[in-house]
Scaffold this motif. Structure first.
Motif, mmCIF file in Angstrom:
data_model
loop_
_atom_site.group_PDB
_atom_site.id
_atom_site.type_symbol
_atom_site.label_atom_id
_atom_site.label_comp_id
_atom_site.label_asym_id
_atom_site.label_seq_id
_atom_site.Cartn_x
_atom_site.Cartn_y
_atom_site.Cartn_z
ATOM 1 N N ALA A 1 0.827 -1.209 0.000
ATOM 2 C CA ALA A 1 0.000 0.000 0.000
ATOM 3 C C ALA A 1 0.860 1.257 0.000
ATOM 4 O O ALA A 1 0.543 2.239 -0.695
ATOM 5 C CB ALA A 1 -0.938 -0.011 1.209
ATOM 6 N N GLU A 2 1.935 1.247 0.764
ATOM 7 C CA GLU A 2 2.819 2.423 0.801
ATOM 8 C C GLU A 2 3.502 2.647 -0.535
ATOM 9 O O GLU A 2 3.698 3.792 -0.958
ATOM 10 C CB GLU A 2 3.857 2.242 1.910
ATOM 11 N N ALA A 3 3.872 1.575 -1.196
ATOM 12 C CA ALA A 3 4.514 1.709 -2.506
ATOM 13 C C ALA A 3 3.553 2.298 -3.524
ATOM 14 O O ALA A 3 3.916 3.191 -4.304
ATOM 15 C CB ALA A 3 5.021 0.349 -2.976
ATOM 16 N N GLU A 4 2.317 1.812 -3.538
ATOM 17 C CA GLU A 4 1.328 2.373 -4.452
ATOM 18 C C GLU A 4 1.110 3.855 -4.188
ATOM 19 O O GLU A 4 1.047 4.672 -5.119
ATOM 20 C CB GLU A 4 0.005 1.617 -4.320
ATOM 21 N N ALA A 5 1.000 4.232 -2.903
ATOM 22 C CA ALA A 5 0.743 5.633 -2.536
ATOM 23 C C ALA A 5 1.929 6.531 -2.846
ATOM 24 O O ALA A 5 1.754 7.739 -3.043
ATOM 25 C CB ALA A 5 0.385 5.718 -1.054
ATOM 26 N N ALA A 6 3.124 5.970 -2.894
ATOM 27 C CA ALA A 6 4.327 6.773 -3.129
ATOM 28 C C ALA A 6 4.499 7.144 -4.596
ATOM 29 O O ALA A 6 5.295 8.036 -4.919
ATOM 30 C CB ALA A 6 5.567 6.021 -2.649
ATOM 31 N N ILE A 7 3.782 6.487 -5.497
ATOM 32 C CA ILE A 7 3.914 6.769 -6.928
ATOM 33 C C ILE A 7 3.019 7.949 -7.286
ATOM 34 O O ILE A 7 1.784 7.836 -7.261
ATOM 35 C CB ILE A 7 3.551 5.538 -7.771
ATOM 36 N N ALA A 8 3.632 9.087 -7.621
ATOM 37 C CA ALA A 8 2.853 10.254 -8.034
ATOM 38 C C ALA A 8 2.280 10.050 -9.423
ATOM 39 O O ALA A 8 1.181 10.503 -9.734
ATOM 40 C CB ALA A 8 3.718 11.503 -8.004
ATOM 41 N N GLY A 9 3.040 9.389 -10.276
ATOM 42 C CA GLY A 9 2.607 9.169 -11.653
ATOM 43 C C GLY A 9 3.745 8.680 -12.510
ATOM 44 O O GLY A 9 4.757 8.173 -11.996
ATOM 45 N N PHE A 10 3.598 8.881 -13.822
ATOM 46 C CA PHE A 10 4.538 8.309 -14.781
ATOM 47 C C PHE A 10 4.910 9.334 -15.842
ATOM 48 O O PHE A 10 4.176 10.285 -16.113
ATOM 49 C CB PHE A 10 3.918 7.076 -15.435
ATOM 50 N N VAL B 1 2.095 12.346 -15.553
ATOM 51 C CA VAL B 1 0.680 11.997 -15.618
ATOM 52 C C VAL B 1 0.359 11.199 -14.366
ATOM 53 O O VAL B 1 0.968 10.152 -14.116
ATOM 54 C CB VAL B 1 0.354 11.189 -16.888
ATOM 55 N N THR B 2 -0.567 11.688 -13.564
ATOM 56 C CA THR B 2 -0.869 11.051 -12.285
ATOM 57 C C THR B 2 -1.458 9.661 -12.494
ATOM 58 O O THR B 2 -2.033 9.354 -13.544
ATOM 59 C CB THR B 2 -1.826 11.924 -11.457
ATOM 60 N N THR B 3 -1.311 8.822 -11.485
ATOM 61 C CA THR B 3 -1.692 7.416 -11.617
ATOM 62 C C THR B 3 -3.162 7.234 -11.979
ATOM 63 O O THR B 3 -3.513 6.308 -12.714
ATOM 64 C CB THR B 3 -1.390 6.646 -10.316
ATOM 65 N N ASP B 4 -4.029 8.127 -11.477
ATOM 66 C CA ASP B 4 -5.458 7.979 -11.764
ATOM 67 C C ASP B 4 -5.766 8.167 -13.245
ATOM 68 O O ASP B 4 -6.763 7.643 -13.749
ATOM 69 C CB ASP B 4 -6.285 8.953 -10.919
ATOM 70 N N GLU B 5 -4.906 8.908 -13.965
ATOM 71 C CA GLU B 5 -5.109 9.115 -15.402
ATOM 72 C C GLU B 5 -4.254 8.185 -16.252
ATOM 73 O O GLU B 5 -4.448 8.108 -17.467
ATOM 74 C CB GLU B 5 -4.806 10.573 -15.775
ATOM 75 N N ALA B 6 -3.316 7.493 -15.621
ATOM 76 C CA ALA B 6 -2.395 6.630 -16.366
ATOM 77 C C ALA B 6 -2.795 5.165 -16.336
ATOM 78 O O ALA B 6 -2.119 4.330 -16.935
ATOM 79 C CB ALA B 6 -0.978 6.779 -15.814
#
Length: 277
Positions: free
Chosen positions: A136-145, A180-185
């Motif tokens: 969960a922490e790893a997922e939250a740490a990714i701002a985007g791509f 590009v933030t994770t929610d859009e990627a």
């Protein structure tokens, strides 16, 4: 949301992309935005001066990350076509910030190499400090791509078993144009088409869903060793089709144009020039 770092004369500024406009976020680059108190959430609500997107000159997305960690041999089809077994752990090396250039900047070909090669890559951008991350922490740490091309001097890379000397030439690594933030990627494990063209010829084509070690796994693995900071970059590896593996081999020369594109993330277009140009 999409963020970028653009040049304004002798300085840079971070912007949020809104259609054909760019909104000034009042901080010098995307790395500074991610490290700020409000972080990426504040960037979504910030308002400021607006610029025309068509006129933008893109700087490296994060000009001075505290680290750029790169992964070798990470596309499963590419590993298999090379006749190798799938590795149990990621193969890691690092790049220095002085290698980074903007999305449309010239790539400087060193006079010392005769084997200048392309490597299209999905790059992870870290949004918060993390150490020994769980899932969960790893997922939250990714701002985007974003998009990266790990342009490499193969003749220097293979001088020894360590790759650093082939991967760290000044002004050779385009990065951007957008975060590009994770929610859009497509989430923290995106499955996006990736391709690289040289002079209009497609050299690499694959999908990031074929990564053996996905972005979340890489954040967990790397953060076990060392903390990852806002703005740090993880280059996740390249698919098959590099010049070194072709028969006959093909390498970049002055005047060549490299286009690196990932579905939904953006496009790098870089001309190869002599380092002395």
């Amino acid at each position: 949301m999409k963020l970028a770092t653009i040049r304004l004369g002798d300085r840079t500024t971070a912007v949020r992309v809104e259609g054909s406009s760019l909104v000034d976020l009042g901080l010098p680059d995307v790395g500074a935005v991610l490290a700020s108190a409000g972080g990426i959430e504040a960037a979504a609500a910030a308002d400021g001066r607006r610029y025309a997107g068509a006129d933008a000159e893109f700087a490296p997305l994060v000009p001075r990350p505290t680290k750029v960690v790169c992964v070798g041999l990470n596309y499963q089809k590419h590993i298999k076509e090379m006749g190798r077994d799938l590795p149990d752990h990621p193969t890691l090396f690092c790049k220095f910030a002085d290698t980074l250039i903007g999305a449309l900047d010239d790539v400087r070909r060193p006079v010392e190499t005769e084997q200048f090669d392309w490597e299209a890559e999905l790059a992870v951008v870290i949004g918060r400090q993390v150490r020994r991350a769980d899932e969960a922490e790893a997922e939250a740490a990714i701002a985007g791509f974003t998009v990266l091309n790990d342009v490499t001097c193969r003749d220097w890379q293979f001088r020894t078993r360590e790759w650093l000397q082939g991967k760290n030439w000044d002004s050779t690594t385009p990065l951007g144009p957008f975060l590009v933030t994770t929610d859009e990627a497509g989430g923290p494990r995106p499955a996006l088409d990736i391709r690289c063209e040289v002079n209009g010829q497609v050299m690499q084509r694959d999908n990031t869903g074929d990564l053996l070690f996905d972005p979340v796994h890489l954040v967990r693995y790397i953060s076990t060793m060392i903390r990852l900071n806002p703005g740090d970059i993880i280059a996740t590896g390249t698919p098959g089709g590099v010049g070194h593996a072709r028969k006959p081999q093909v390498f970049l020369r002055e005047g060549d144009t490299i286009v690196t594109e990932i579905e939904g993330l953006g496009r790098l277009e870089n001309r190869v020039v002599s380092e002395g140009a």
